[in-house]
Scaffold this motif. Structure first.
Motif, mmCIF file in Angstrom:
data_model
loop_
_atom_site.group_PDB
_atom_site.id
_atom_site.type_symbol
_atom_site.label_atom_id
_atom_site.label_comp_id
_atom_site.label_asym_id
_atom_site.label_seq_id
_atom_site.Cartn_x
_atom_site.Cartn_y
_atom_site.Cartn_z
ATOM 1 N N ASN A 91 -5.017 -6.936 -3.493
ATOM 2 C CA ASN A 91 -6.162 -7.562 -4.120
ATOM 3 C C ASN A 91 -6.282 -7.111 -5.567
ATOM 4 O OD1 ASN A 91 -9.092 -7.927 -4.885
ATOM 5 N ND2 ASN A 91 -9.007 -8.966 -2.903
ATOM 6 N N ASN A 124 -7.848 -0.805 7.683
ATOM 7 C CA ASN A 124 -7.656 -1.698 6.546
ATOM 8 C C ASN A 124 -6.321 -2.414 6.761
ATOM 9 O OD1 ASN A 124 -7.201 -2.851 4.063
ATOM 10 N ND2 ASN A 124 -7.795 -1.056 2.879
ATOM 11 N N ARG A 164 -8.146 -2.559 -0.935
ATOM 12 C CA ARG A 164 -6.865 -3.200 -0.628
ATOM 13 C C ARG A 164 -5.957 -2.970 -1.833
ATOM 14 N NH1 ARG A 164 -9.809 -8.709 0.614
ATOM 15 N NH2 ARG A 164 -11.154 -7.711 -0.911
ATOM 16 N N THR A 208 -5.102 -5.234 5.947
ATOM 17 C CA THR A 208 -4.435 -5.886 4.818
ATOM 18 C C THR A 208 -3.505 -4.880 4.138
ATOM 19 O OG1 THR A 208 -6.526 -7.024 4.541
ATOM 20 C CG2 THR A 208 -4.865 -7.369 2.849
ATOM 21 N N LEU A 209 -4.007 -3.683 3.920
ATOM 22 C CA LEU A 209 -3.186 -2.633 3.302
ATOM 23 C C LEU A 209 -2.018 -2.240 4.205
ATOM 24 C CD1 LEU A 209 -2.742 -0.419 1.097
ATOM 25 C CD2 LEU A 209 -4.280 1.040 2.419
#
Length: 423
Positions: free
Chosen positions: A415, A76, A411, A78-79
């Motif tokens: 998000n 992940n 996320r 984005t995280l």
DNA sequence: TCTGGGGTCCTAGGACCC
DNA sequence: TCTGGGGTCCTAGGACCC
């Protein structure tokens, strides 16, 4: 003048990120998978203790996953990217000279800190990062980057050190004892090939390597290897970079979630990667002279193998997505072969120059300026409303070649809809 | 059924120039 | 028989890193 250099390294970074927002995972074995959920790219200590190796395909350890209830996550990014920013921002509170070396590591220049206070200062940094971000880090401090990396390994391995080992201006016999306990394959800059070569010649640990003949090292390991050896001797050779230089090459590529055979699908994917790469290019305010496209079959399968690439010299340096997609499509036409099961494609931009140095030619006219504006506007919209809000038609909408990622965590930090809920 | 993605630097060798 | 020397640029390939 050479001051102390620290390396701050996040422990099991991806696994730690998953844990921050999911406290039920504390003490549990965790693994994080590569794109396509193919192989293991990160493990928590508990997973390491079960003997799960790095780089192992998931299917080979399914039995362990079931037996020990290992928690499995798709990556992940984005995280992880957002958590990385938080850690780095915390470090910048302690020193203005932070060199971000990778997503989970930074060198910190401690020239301004009195040597006697280094160790306690490092402990303070470690505690603060943990408190502010939830991420555990380990810190090694020494006279050179290579020795700092070496100290960092011990700070992780030896529990009594509590995550910090400082060997800056330490007595040589103490440093030697750490060098002796470090196998050559654990030295920063020594990989598999050099390890094999060194073992064959009787060099097993870092201390032995510091006594090797310079000419021999130069001949067998190039100037890079010689630099590593000098650094182990305590002589700084690897520069400290305050702000990262612009990238000299930008790559975007991925393996498909399933085999792809049609040229239209390949073109959609190549257009998609061209868009990603050109966004990164504009982000660093650069333009590219060369665009290359490559495609390949799955080397682990026994189907007909094919890999090919094409180097396209652009008529003028550009950062305009639509132009690059046009050339990339011509590139696909040149190397695409019928009847092949494609597994991976990608795009690389190189010959990179700063955009302010690029002059529009007389013939470009208004049209080109307009195109450049469109690229920028698309970037802005996607930044504000989320990636993928506006895409180029060539990228397709179905994108059934996409990577698999079935076990992704939310996320949490970036998000709105996926923020952790307060109960 | 299932094996990542994105970078860096160095060196050797070929083409080409004068 | 004898067949320069030095330079640049480019590319491919190999090593490494996380």
């Amino acid at each position: 003048m050479t001051g102390p250099i620290a390396i701050v390294d996040c422990n099991n970074f991806y696994a730690s990120c998953e844990r921050v927002f999911n406290p039920k995972l504390v003490g549990k074995p965790i693994v994080v998978l590569s794109n396509n959920d193919g192989m293991i790219i990160a493990r928590s200590n508990e997973a390491k203790a079960l003997g799960i190796p790095m780089g192992e395909p998931l299917f080979k350890i399914e039995h362990l996953v079931r037996q020990y209830d290992v928690k499995v996550f798709s990556s992940n990014y984005t995280l992880y990217g957002d958590m990385s920013h938080r850690v780095m921002a915390t470090l910048e509170q302690f020193s203005p000279d932070v060199e971000i070396y990778s997503i989970d590591e930074a060198f910190v220049n401690f020239s301004g800190t009195p040597p006697l206070k280094l160790t306690s200062y490092a402990h303070e940094i470690r505690n603060t990062v943990k408190k502010w971000t939830g991420i555990p880090v380990s810190i090694g401090i020494a006279n050179t980057k290579t020795l700092a990396k070496l100290a960092n390994k011990f700070s992780k391995k030896v529990p009594e050190l509590n995550g910090v080992l400082n060997i800056f201006e330490e007595k040589q016999e103490i440093i030697d004892s750490y060098l002796e306990k470090t196998n050559v394959e654990d030295i920063w800059g020594v990989g598999r090939q050099y390890t094999k070569m060194l073992y064959e010649r009787g060099y097993y640990n870092a201390l032995q390597l510091t006594k090797a003949d310079d000419k021999f090292i130069r001949r067998k390991m190039t100037v890079m290897g010689l630099r590593t050896v000098m650094e182990l001797r305590g002589i700084p050779c690897i520069k400290y970079e305050y702000s990262p230089p612009s990238k000299k090459a930008i790559i975007s590529s991925r393996s498909f979630g399933k085999s792809v055979t049609e040229i239209e699908q390949v073109k959609e994917a190549v257009a998609y990667f061209t868009n990603i790469a050109s966004q990164k290019l504009r982000h660093q305010k650069s333009s590219a002279n060369i665009l290359s496209v490559f495609l390949r079959t799955n080397p682990f399968k026994e189907t007909t193998q094919y890999h090919n690439g094409v180097l396209i010299h652009l008529p003028a340096p550009t950062d305009i997505t639509s132009e690059m997609i046009e050339y990339a499509m011509k590139g696909v036409d040149q190397i695409f072969k019928q009847g092949i099961l494609y597994y991976k494609v990608g795009v690389m931009l190189s010959g990179i120059v700063p955009t302010d140095s690029v002059q529009f030619t007389l013939f470009d006219g208004k049209n080109r300026a307009k195109k450049a504006d469109i690229s920028k506007i698309v970037d802005m919209i996607n930044m504000e409303h989320g990636a993928g809000t506006v895409v180029y038609a060539r990228q397709g909408v179905k994108r059934d070649w996409r990577t698999r990622s079935e076990k992704k965590s939310p996320r949490y930090t970036t998000n709105w809809d996926e923020l952790p809920k307060v109960k």
